[in-house]
Design a protein around this motif. Structure first.
Motif, PDB file in Angstrom:
ATOM      1  N   ALA A 149       0.641  -1.042   0.031  1.00 42.47           N
ATOM      2  CA  ALA A 149      -0.147  -0.064   0.136  1.00 42.47           C
ATOM      3  C   ALA A 149       0.855   1.083   0.205  1.00 42.47           C
ATOM      4  O   ALA A 149       2.113   1.165   0.551  1.00 42.47           O
ATOM      5  CB  ALA A 149      -0.915   0.028   1.415  1.00 42.47           C
ATOM      6  N   ARG A 150       0.238   2.289  -0.432  1.00 41.24           N
ATOM      7  CA  ARG A 150       1.035   3.716  -0.545  1.00 41.24           C
ATOM      8  C   ARG A 150       0.568   4.529   0.595  1.00 41.24           C
ATOM      9  O   ARG A 150      -0.795   4.356   1.357  1.00 41.24           O
ATOM     10  CB  ARG A 150       0.732   4.379  -1.769  1.00 41.24           C
ATOM     11  CG  ARG A 150       0.944   3.588  -3.213  1.00 41.24           C
ATOM     12  CD  ARG A 150       0.991   4.661  -4.188  1.00 41.24           C
ATOM     13  NE  ARG A 150       1.889   5.814  -4.230  1.00 41.24           N
ATOM     14  CZ  ARG A 150       3.411   5.778  -4.533  1.00 41.24           C
ATOM     15  NH1 ARG A 150       3.687   4.573  -5.124  1.00 41.24           N
ATOM     16  NH2 ARG A 150       4.067   6.663  -4.486  1.00 41.24           N
ATOM     17  N   PHE A 151       1.367   5.317   1.343  1.00 35.82           N
ATOM     18  CA  PHE A 151       0.848   6.002   2.245  1.00 35.82           C
ATOM     19  C   PHE A 151       1.586   7.413   2.468  1.00 35.82           C
ATOM     20  O   PHE A 151       2.782   7.639   1.518  1.00 35.82           O
ATOM     21  CB  PHE A 151       1.187   5.349   3.617  1.00 35.82           C
ATOM     22  CG  PHE A 151       2.712   4.901   3.932  1.00 35.82           C
ATOM     23  CD1 PHE A 151       3.355   5.899   4.689  1.00 35.82           C
ATOM     24  CD2 PHE A 151       3.170   3.773   3.325  1.00 35.82           C
ATOM     25  CE1 PHE A 151       4.910   5.577   5.016  1.00 35.82           C
ATOM     26  CE2 PHE A 151       4.538   3.637   3.582  1.00 35.82           C
ATOM     27  CZ  PHE A 151       5.340   4.253   4.244  1.00 35.82           C
ATOM     28  N   ALA A 152       1.292   8.549   3.053  1.00 31.88           N
ATOM     29  CA  ALA A 152       1.947   9.648   3.032  1.00 31.88           C
ATOM     30  C   ALA A 152       2.533   9.958   4.276  1.00 31.88           C
ATOM     31  O   ALA A 152       2.338   9.587   5.414  1.00 31.88           O
ATOM     32  CB  ALA A 152       0.912  10.760   2.783  1.00 31.88           C
ATOM     33  N   SER A 153       3.967  10.216   4.234  1.00 25.78           N
ATOM     34  CA  SER A 153       4.681  10.465   5.456  1.00 25.78           C
ATOM     35  C   SER A 153       5.769  11.501   5.042  1.00 25.78           C
ATOM     36  O   SER A 153       6.238  11.968   3.975  1.00 25.78           O
ATOM     37  CB  SER A 153       5.375   9.102   5.792  1.00 25.78           C
ATOM     38  OG  SER A 153       6.142   9.415   7.188  1.00 25.78           O
ATOM     39  N   SER A 154       6.468  12.032   6.153  1.00 25.11           N
ATOM     40  CA  SER A 154       7.720  12.885   5.951  1.00 25.11           C
ATOM     41  C   SER A 154       8.395  12.852   7.278  1.00 25.11           C
ATOM     42  O   SER A 154       8.271  12.445   8.476  1.00 25.11           O
ATOM     43  CB  SER A 154       6.880  14.375   5.683  1.00 25.11           C
ATOM     44  OG  SER A 154       6.271  14.944   7.198  1.00 25.11           O
ATOM     45  N   LEU A 155       9.523  13.629   7.180  1.00 31.50           N
ATOM     46  CA  LEU A 155      10.552  13.389   8.352  1.00 31.50           C
ATOM     47  C   LEU A 155       9.919  14.428   9.488  1.00 31.50           C
ATOM     48  O   LEU A 155      10.216  14.129  10.638  1.00 31.50           O
ATOM     49  CB  LEU A 155      11.971  14.390   7.900  1.00 31.50           C
ATOM     50  CG  LEU A 155      12.608  13.443   6.959  1.00 31.50           C
ATOM     51  CD1 LEU A 155      13.912  14.382   6.653  1.00 31.50           C
ATOM     52  CD2 LEU A 155      13.309  12.156   7.601  1.00 31.50           C
ATOM     53  N   TYR A 156       9.035  15.235   9.074  1.00 31.05           N
ATOM     54  CA  TYR A 156       8.563  16.089  10.349  1.00 31.05           C
ATOM     55  C   TYR A 156       7.131  15.395  10.780  1.00 31.05           C
ATOM     56  O   TYR A 156       6.776  15.929  12.092  1.00 31.05           O
ATOM     57  CB  TYR A 156       8.337  17.670   9.651  1.00 31.05           C
ATOM     58  CG  TYR A 156       9.386  17.947   9.005  1.00 31.05           C
ATOM     59  CD1 TYR A 156      10.420  18.670  10.023  1.00 31.05           C
ATOM     60  CD2 TYR A 156       9.566  18.084   7.831  1.00 31.05           C
ATOM     61  CE1 TYR A 156      11.514  19.165   9.269  1.00 31.05           C
ATOM     62  CE2 TYR A 156      10.507  18.686   7.141  1.00 31.05           C
ATOM     63  CZ  TYR A 156      11.750  19.203   7.807  1.00 31.05           C
ATOM     64  OH  TYR A 156      12.714  19.754   7.443  1.00 31.05           O
ATOM     65  N   ALA A 157       6.604  14.644  10.153  1.00 30.73           N
ATOM     66  CA  ALA A 157       5.243  14.095  10.415  1.00 30.73           C
ATOM     67  C   ALA A 157       5.258  12.482   9.957  1.00 30.73           C
ATOM     68  O   ALA A 157       4.656  12.070   9.197  1.00 30.73           O
ATOM     69  CB  ALA A 157       4.118  14.608   9.949  1.00 30.73           C
ATOM     70  N   PRO A 158       6.160  11.862  10.750  1.00 27.35           N
ATOM     71  CA  PRO A 158       6.317  10.363  10.358  1.00 27.35           C
ATOM     72  C   PRO A 158       5.164   9.548  10.820  1.00 27.35           C
ATOM     73  O   PRO A 158       4.680   9.525  11.730  1.00 27.35           O
ATOM     74  CB  PRO A 158       7.702   9.880  11.025  1.00 27.35           C
ATOM     75  CG  PRO A 158       7.805  10.823  12.329  1.00 27.35           C
ATOM     76  CD  PRO A 158       7.020  12.233  11.700  1.00 27.35           C
ATOM     77  N   LEU A 159       5.015   8.557   9.601  1.00 31.22           N
ATOM     78  CA  LEU A 159       3.675   7.787   9.853  1.00 31.22           C
ATOM     79  C   LEU A 159       4.441   6.355   9.794  1.00 31.22           C
ATOM     80  O   LEU A 159       4.882   5.714   8.950  1.00 31.22           O
ATOM     81  CB  LEU A 159       2.847   7.923   8.703  1.00 31.22           C
ATOM     82  CG  LEU A 159       1.495   6.852   8.855  1.00 31.22           C
ATOM     83  CD1 LEU A 159       0.814   7.065   9.817  1.00 31.22           C
ATOM     84  CD2 LEU A 159       0.760   6.870   7.454  1.00 31.22           C
ATOM     85  N   LEU A 160       3.913   5.642  11.079  1.00 36.09           N
ATOM     86  CA  LEU A 160       4.352   4.273  11.245  1.00 36.09           C
ATOM     87  C   LEU A 160       3.279   3.148  10.611  1.00 36.09           C
ATOM     88  O   LEU A 160       2.177   3.241  10.905  1.00 36.09           O
ATOM     89  CB  LEU A 160       4.330   3.880  12.673  1.00 36.09           C
ATOM     90  CG  LEU A 160       5.742   4.466  13.312  1.00 36.09           C
ATOM     91  CD1 LEU A 160       5.534   4.227  14.838  1.00 36.09           C
ATOM     92  CD2 LEU A 160       6.941   4.373  12.783  1.00 36.09           C
TER      93      LEU A 160
END
Length: 230
Positions: free
Chosen positions: A53-64
């Motif tokens: 699956a694809r997901f949205a994440s970033s260094l400032y708001a990481p998603l586990l």
């Protein structure tokens, strides 16, 4: 940033061998130490991938996200790699070894095929190149050595990751260069080494707009090494 999970199943089998010969001779006040080294490397790497699956994440708001559970499908590709090389070096020294100059080169042939289980190839290349190497060592004192060196390496290019539109594409070999200067000090019970180095090589990245992987950058590493031993 949009990221994608995935699972990879692979089995790697590798073979490597090395053989060489060394010799010494003298021309006037110059001592020579020559070496010829032949190397061979081969690898067979069947593998399969399963995108998740694809997901949205970033260094400032990481998603586990949970570990991908998709099992890879049947065998997709078989990577067949070969690397053969022949190196020749001559270390010339004068003044009882206080000044040494090494010069040489390496010829390498690189071959990589991505074979499809049903027959044919998704990508393949067979290339070769000659790369130089040289070093200068000066010993102003028996316990102190100053040196500078330059060398180039030639090896397998990167492959496009599973997240790229051209996933699995194999890129041609790349040349890596390294410059290093330093000093070594021997104090009997303690030894000290200090080195300054820079390594540069082409870098592969995935274009965030087209999602195509390519050698569109350069990776440059600079550093200082300080070592103590005894």
């Amino acid at each position: 940033m949009s990221l994608q999970t995935g699972a990879i199943s692979a089995e790697n089998r590798q073979w490597t061998g090395e053989a060489g010969i060394r010799g010494r001779f003298r021309t006037g006040p110059v001592d020579h130490a020559v070496a010829f080294v032949a190397t061979h490397y081969a690898a067979t790497e069947p593998f399969a991938t399963a995108p998740g699956a694809r997901f949205a994440s970033s260094l400032y708001a990481p998603l586990l996200v949970p570990r991908p559970y998709q099992a890879p499908a049947a065998l997709q590709l078989i990577s067949l790699s070969q690397l053969q090389g022949l190196a020749v070096t001559d270390t010339a020294s004068i003044l009882d070894g206080r000044v040494q100059l090494m010069a040489g080169g390496r010829f390498q042939a690189v071959k990589r095929d991505y074979a499809l289980p049903a027959g044919g190839f998704s990508s393949r290349y067979d290339k070769s190149a000659a790369t130089p190497m040289t070093a200068l060592i000066v010993k102003p004192w028996d316990r102190l050595s100053l040196y500078a060196s330059y060398a180039e390496g030639y090896g397998f290019g990167p492959s496009a990751p599973v997240t790229a539109r051209n996933a699995g594409a194999s890129f041609p070999p790349v040349v890596t260069s390294q410059i290093e200067t330093g000093a070594k000090l021997d104090l009997d019970r303690v030894g000290v080494t200090l080195a300054f180095f820079e390594i540069a090589q082409p870098s592969g990245i995935v274009d965030p707009r087209t999602r195509l992987f390519g050698l569109n950058g350069e990776q440059r590493n600079q550093g200082i090494d300080l070592g103590l031993f005894g």
